[in-house]
Enzyme design. Structure first.
Site, PDB file in Angstrom:
ATOM      1  N   ASP A 126       0.840  -1.196   0.000  1.00  0.00           N
ATOM      2  CA  ASP A 126       0.000   0.000   0.000  1.00  0.00           C
ATOM      3  C   ASP A 126       0.876   1.247   0.000  1.00  0.00           C
ATOM      4  O   ASP A 126       2.039   1.217   0.403  1.00  0.00           O
ATOM      5  CB  ASP A 126      -0.881   0.047   1.252  1.00  0.00           C
ATOM      6  N   ARG A 135     -13.989   2.705  -2.329  1.00  0.00           N
ATOM      7  CA  ARG A 135     -13.325   2.724  -1.021  1.00  0.00           C
ATOM      8  C   ARG A 135     -12.939   4.148  -0.612  1.00  0.00           C
ATOM      9  O   ARG A 135     -11.777   4.470  -0.428  1.00  0.00           O
ATOM     10  CB  ARG A 135     -12.098   1.805  -0.994  1.00  0.00           C
ATOM     11  N   ASP A 172      -1.782  -1.605  -5.090  1.00  0.00           N
ATOM     12  CA  ASP A 172      -2.547  -1.900  -3.890  1.00  0.00           C
ATOM     13  C   ASP A 172      -3.235  -0.611  -3.421  1.00  0.00           C
ATOM     14  O   ASP A 172      -3.295   0.377  -4.155  1.00  0.00           O
ATOM     15  CB  ASP A 172      -1.641  -2.497  -2.815  1.00  0.00           C
ATOM     16  N   ASP A 194      -4.473   2.160   3.621  1.00  0.00           N
ATOM     17  CA  ASP A 194      -5.275   1.135   4.285  1.00  0.00           C
ATOM     18  C   ASP A 194      -4.995   1.145   5.785  1.00  0.00           C
ATOM     19  O   ASP A 194      -3.835   1.230   6.220  1.00  0.00           O
ATOM     20  CB  ASP A 194      -4.972  -0.252   3.705  1.00  0.00           C
TER      21      ASP A 194
END
Length: 267
Positions: free
Chosen positions: A76, A162, A105, A109
Site C-alpha cells: 500500500d 473505497r 494496492d 489502508d
C-alpha cells in the site's frame, strides 16, 4: 534524507524524531516507521514511488507533505496496522487507471484494530481502491470496537471506490470533495459511519451500507451535496456525535476550501 538507506535508518526505533524526505525516492515494498516519528516532505515534490510506508504496532506517528505514487501490489501507499494516534495530513496519493485494478494496492489502508487515525487535507487521485479500513469480513474479533477513524478535507479525484470502505469500526467522514467515484463512502460488517457536509460530483453512489459483505453497515448522512449521486442506506445508525470538538464547514464552501488547501506543498 535523500536516499532510501538513510531514510530507513532514520525512521527506525521508537525515539522521538522528525525525519525529512528531500526528493522523490523509489522503493519496492514498504518501509516500517517507528513510534514517535514525524515523516515530513521537503517542498512540494518529495516522497516515494513504487511502494510505501508501514506503520505497524506504533503510536504517535505523523506523515505529512509527501507525494506517494504507484504503490505496486502487495504494498500500500501507507498501511496502518495495530497502531494508534496516527495523523496522515497534506499528502498527495496517486496511481493510474491504465492497469488492472489489482496492479496497485491501496493508497491508504487502516487495519488490525488501529485507532485514533486522522486523515486530513490529502489528495487521492487516479486509482481503483482508495482507502480500506478493516481488511477482512472475518476479522471481527480483533476489529470490533476499534478502527476509529476520521477523514476530513480530502480530495478524491477519479478514485473508483473505497472512499473509504469501513468494516466493524466507527468512521467520521466530513468536508471531503469526491469526484468521479463509482461508490464512495461504504459502511459494512456493522460499521458505524457519519457522513456529513461532503460534496460529490460525477459519482454514482455517495453512501452505501449494503454492498460486498454479508452483513450491512450503518450510516448517518447529513448536510451533503450529493450532486445527483444515489444513497443506499439500509440501516440508519446512531453515531451522530463524535467524541471530540470539531466544526464542519457547510458543503457550499467545501470545493473551494479543499481544492485550495489539500495535498502536498500546501502546508
Amino acid at each position: 534524507m535523500k536516499s532510501l538507506a538513510a531514510f530507513k535508518a532514520a525512521v527506525d526505533g521508537d525515539g522521538a524524531k522528525v525525519v525529512k524526505v528531500d526528493g522523490l525516492i523509489s522503493l519496492s515494498g514498504q518501509v516500517d516507521i517507528g513510534s514517535n516519528t514525524t515523516v515530513l516532505g521537503v517542498g512540494s515534490a518529495s516522497g516515494f514511488t513504487g511502494g510505501g510506508l508501514r506503520i505497524k504496532e506504533a503510536t504517535n506517528v505523523v506523515v505529512q507533505n509527501l507525494n506517494i505514487s504507484k504503490p505496486l501490489a502487495p504494498a500500500d501507499g501507507i498501511t496502518v496496522q495495530e497502531s494508534t494516534k496516527v495523523w496522515i495530513d497534506h499528502n498527495s496519493f496517486s496511481a493510474d487507471r491504465e492497469h488492472d485494478k489489482d496492479h496497485y494496492d491501496g493508497l491508504l489502508d487502516i487495519t488490525h484494530a488501529s485507532d485514533d487515525v486522522t486523515v486530513s487535507w490529502n489528495t487521492f487521485k487516479d486509482h481503483f481502491k482508495g482507502s480500506l479500513v478493516g481488511h477482512s469480513d472475518n476479522n471481527g474479533d480483533e476489529d470490533t470496537r476499534h478502527l476509529k477513524v476520521t477523514y476530513h478535507h480530502n480530495h478524491f479525484s477519479n478514485v473508483y471506490s473505497r472512499i473509504p470502505s469501513l468494516r466493524f469500526g466507527t468512521g467520521h467522514f466530513y468536508d471531503n470533495y469526491v469526484q468521479g467515484a463509482d461508490t464512495a463512502a461504504h459502511s459494512r460488517m456493522g460499521a458505524r459511519m457519519l457522513v456529513e457536509n461532503n460534496v460529490f460530483r460525477d459519482t454514482k453512489v455517495a453512501v452505501t451500507t449494503s454492498r460486498s459483505s454479508d452483513v450491512d453497515g450503518f450510516a448517518v448522512a447529513r448536510g451533503n451535496d450529493l450532486g445527483g449521486a444515489a444513497t443506499e442506506i439500509s440501516q440508519v445508525g446512531d453515531f451522530t456525535k463524535p467524541p471530540y470538538a470539531y466544526t464542519a464547514e457547510p458543503a457550499s464552501s467545501v470545493v473551494g476550501t479543499v481544492t485550495e488547501g489539500a495535498g502536498a506543498g500546501k502546508l
